[in-house]
Design an enzyme around this catalytic site. Structure first.
Site, mmCIF file in Angstrom:
data_model
loop_
_atom_site.group_PDB
_atom_site.id
_atom_site.type_symbol
_atom_site.label_atom_id
_atom_site.label_comp_id
_atom_site.label_asym_id
_atom_site.label_seq_id
_atom_site.Cartn_x
_atom_site.Cartn_y
_atom_site.Cartn_z
ATOM 1 N N LYS A 29 0.862 -1.179 0.000
ATOM 2 C CA LYS A 29 0.000 0.000 0.000
ATOM 3 C C LYS A 29 0.902 1.234 0.000
ATOM 4 C CE LYS A 29 -4.496 0.825 0.346
ATOM 5 N NZ LYS A 29 -5.638 0.060 -0.147
ATOM 6 N N GLY A 45 -25.954 1.692 3.944
ATOM 7 C CA GLY A 45 -25.274 2.361 2.830
ATOM 8 C C GLY A 45 -25.797 1.811 1.517
ATOM 9 N N GLY A 84 -24.314 2.939 -1.551
ATOM 10 C CA GLY A 84 -23.360 3.535 -2.483
ATOM 11 C C GLY A 84 -23.026 2.614 -3.646
ATOM 12 N N VAL A 94 -21.071 -0.040 -4.257
ATOM 13 C CA VAL A 94 -21.161 -1.507 -4.137
ATOM 14 C C VAL A 94 -22.594 -1.919 -3.794
ATOM 15 C CG1 VAL A 94 -20.388 -3.549 -2.870
ATOM 16 C CG2 VAL A 94 -18.761 -1.737 -3.378
ATOM 17 N N ALA A 95 -23.152 -1.282 -2.776
ATOM 18 C CA ALA A 95 -24.465 -1.712 -2.288
ATOM 19 C C ALA A 95 -25.545 -1.528 -3.356
ATOM 20 C CB ALA A 95 -24.821 -0.938 -1.026
ATOM 21 N N TYR A 96 -25.396 -0.501 -4.175
ATOM 22 C CA TYR A 96 -26.430 -0.281 -5.200
ATOM 23 C C TYR A 96 -26.420 -1.412 -6.221
ATOM 24 C CZ TYR A 96 -30.052 2.579 -7.153
ATOM 25 O OH TYR A 96 -31.289 3.038 -7.545
HETATM 26 P P1 NAD Z 1 -19.371 4.561 -1.684
HETATM 27 O O1 NAD Z 1 -18.726 5.790 -1.155
HETATM 28 O O2 NAD Z 1 -19.818 4.527 -3.098
HETATM 29 O O3 NAD Z 1 -20.664 4.191 -0.790
HETATM 30 C C1 NAD Z 1 -20.750 4.380 0.571
HETATM 31 C C2 NAD Z 1 -22.170 4.855 0.858
HETATM 32 O O4 NAD Z 1 -22.364 4.910 2.254
HETATM 33 C C3 NAD Z 1 -22.466 6.254 0.314
HETATM 34 O O5 NAD Z 1 -23.669 6.238 -0.439
HETATM 35 C C4 NAD Z 1 -22.608 7.092 1.580
HETATM 36 O O6 NAD Z 1 -23.540 8.172 1.423
HETATM 37 C C5 NAD Z 1 -23.108 6.068 2.556
HETATM 38 N N1 NAD Z 1 -22.902 6.395 3.960
HETATM 39 C C6 NAD Z 1 -21.875 7.092 4.528
HETATM 40 N N2 NAD Z 1 -22.063 7.173 5.854
HETATM 41 C C7 NAD Z 1 -23.194 6.488 6.134
HETATM 42 C C8 NAD Z 1 -23.890 6.181 7.329
HETATM 43 N N3 NAD Z 1 -23.466 6.606 8.499
HETATM 44 N N4 NAD Z 1 -25.013 5.441 7.237
HETATM 45 C C9 NAD Z 1 -25.461 5.007 6.059
HETATM 46 N N5 NAD Z 1 -24.845 5.264 4.886
HETATM 47 C C10 NAD Z 1 -23.739 6.002 4.936
HETATM 48 O O7 NAD Z 1 -18.369 3.382 -1.363
HETATM 49 P P2 NAD Z 1 -18.342 1.916 -1.993
HETATM 50 O O8 NAD Z 1 -17.325 1.881 -3.035
HETATM 51 O O9 NAD Z 1 -19.720 1.459 -2.254
HETATM 52 O O10 NAD Z 1 -17.749 1.115 -0.753
HETATM 53 C C11 NAD Z 1 -18.536 0.799 0.373
HETATM 54 C C12 NAD Z 1 -17.682 0.117 1.422
HETATM 55 O O11 NAD Z 1 -17.123 -1.073 0.874
HETATM 56 C C13 NAD Z 1 -16.477 0.930 1.913
HETATM 57 O O12 NAD Z 1 -16.233 0.598 3.260
HETATM 58 C C14 NAD Z 1 -15.336 0.422 1.059
HETATM 59 O O13 NAD Z 1 -14.091 0.601 1.688
HETATM 60 C C15 NAD Z 1 -15.702 -1.038 0.940
HETATM 61 N N6 NAD Z 1 -15.163 -1.707 -0.238
HETATM 62 C C16 NAD Z 1 -15.461 -1.262 -1.482
HETATM 63 C C17 NAD Z 1 -14.964 -1.921 -2.600
HETATM 64 C C18 NAD Z 1 -15.288 -1.455 -3.997
HETATM 65 O O14 NAD Z 1 -15.064 -2.220 -4.947
HETATM 66 N N7 NAD Z 1 -15.827 -0.268 -4.182
HETATM 67 C C19 NAD Z 1 -14.155 -3.054 -2.437
HETATM 68 C C20 NAD Z 1 -13.875 -3.520 -1.149
HETATM 69 C C21 NAD Z 1 -14.387 -2.827 -0.056
#
Ligand code: NAD
Length: 353
Positions: free
Chosen positions: A79, A179, A181, A183-185
């Protein structure tokens, strides 16, 4: 003092990068190259101190070793952190110089995107090194990792369901998404297609509106998500949301989501085990993005989405293996995940000697 910290988790190499003429102060940490090149993103962050930056890069690089190992990738963990403000101090010249430092490591460290770094920044870094992956929009790029991460979480959830309810299908299950965001969407799309009943929350109003309009899901406030009566609680926002305050409120049988560092402390992992909650260790279930980018590496012969997604699907088996061993050894799943990851690294170390 640095050696003390490096020794604590057996890091192989730390490179301090300094060039005042372009305002660069960065630390690259190579935790392990036992399984292959140390790979992990570069982030820029306004750390309050140099020691905080070192702590972060050591922790994150070690995490990458475990994530790659448990996912069966021939990659080690690394990293990089750049000390600075992503909005005010980041410049192309600084990033180009950072690329030179990455290049000096001769491929022992492969960089990619992390917090505060976008595709244009990666293009600046790439001017001076070919040891870089995941530049969205470039030819042969694996693109946005989130759909692959969500795909992996889906298979991990199904394995948890099989383990807890003796049925892989998520049809009719109540799933609370913390959340909505990137990934979740994407996960939401799969879950609704499977016939799950989803309850979501987010702090972003526009995201909530979109989710309700597109999928008609039930929304609760960010705080109320912990009290939702559900089968699966899925953390997909911030880290450490499983803690001593939230744990007593969670009523799910399964916890499975994409967020990194979900357990606030190891004690929370033990408490989950005591309550009989099935926990899918975060770095095992959320490895889809890393697996996807692995198939972009030249060693894999150019990015092949189908091959990458086939590998991501194996997260389901990885989660099953962890849960079964956890039951057999009467040991929490997060400890078992570490053991499996360490066993593979140690075996590779022995073979190298
Ligand atoms: P993202 O920023 O797109 O989504 C995060 C979402 O969480 C946002 O919509 C934000 O508004 C919401 N949020 C923030 N604080 C909140 C709260 N207190 N309550 C509810 N919702 C809240 O990020 P992402 O890329 O979807 O990643 C989500 C998580 O997964 C992160 O922890 C990230 O480190 C982890 N992750 C992501 C990936 C990837 O491929 N993107 C891979 C491994 C791990």
């Amino acid at each position: 003092m640095v050696f003390e910290k490096v020794d604590a988790n057996d890091h192989e190499q730390i490179l301090y990068c300094n060039d005042q003429s372009v305002g660069l102060k960065a630390i690259i940490a190579i935790h392990s190259t036992a399984l292959g090149p140390a790979t992990g993103g570069c982030r820029i962050w306004n750390y309050s101190s140099e020691s905080e930056a070192l702590h972060d890069v050591l922790r994150l690089s070690k995490g990458m070793t475990y994530k790659s190992s448990i996912s069966g990738l021939n990659w080690g963990g690394g990293k990089a952190v750049i000390l600075g403000d992503p909005r005010t101090t980041k410049t192309p010249a600084m990033l180009e110089r950072f690329g030179e430092f990455v290049n000096r490591l001769g491929g022992n460290y492969i960089t990619a995107k992390d917090m505060g770094i976008d595709a244009d920044d990666l293009r600046s870094i790439k001017k001076n090194t070919s040891h870089i992956l995941g530049i969205e929009g470039e030819k042969n790029s694996s693109g946005n990792p989130s759909p692959a991460t969500a795909w992996g979480v889906l298979f991990g959830m199904q394995s948890c369901a099989q383990f807890a309810f003796n049925a892989r299908s998520l049809k009719g299950m109540r799933i609370a998404l913390q959340g909505l965001g990137s990934v979740a969407y994407s996960l939401l799309e799969h879950l609704t297609a499977e016939g799950a009943e989803v309850i979501g929350c987010d702090i972003d109003e526009a995201t909530l509106e979109k989710a309700v309009k597109q999928y008609g899901i039930e929304i609760v406030s960010p705080d109320a998500i912990y009290d939702v009566k559900c089968d699966i609680f899925s953390p997909n926002a911030l880290g450490a949301t499983l803690n001593s305050k939230t744990l007593p409120r969670i009523q799910a049988k399964i916890i499975a989501g994409a967020a990194n560092n979900q357990l606030d402390t190891p004690e929370v992992g033990y408490a989950l085990e005591d309550r009989g909650i099935i926990y899918a260790p975060d770095y095992a279930i959320n490895a889809g993005g890393v697996i996807n980018i692995y198939y972009e590496a030249p060693a894999q012969g150019g990015y092949q989405k189908a091959q990458a997604f086939e590998h991501v699907k194996r997260i389901g088996q990885t989660v099953t293996d962890i849960l079964e061993r956890s039951r057999a050894e009467r040991t929490p799943s997060f400890i078992i995940a570490d053991r499996i990851a360490e066993e593979r690294v140690n075996q590779a170390r022995k073979l190298k000697k």
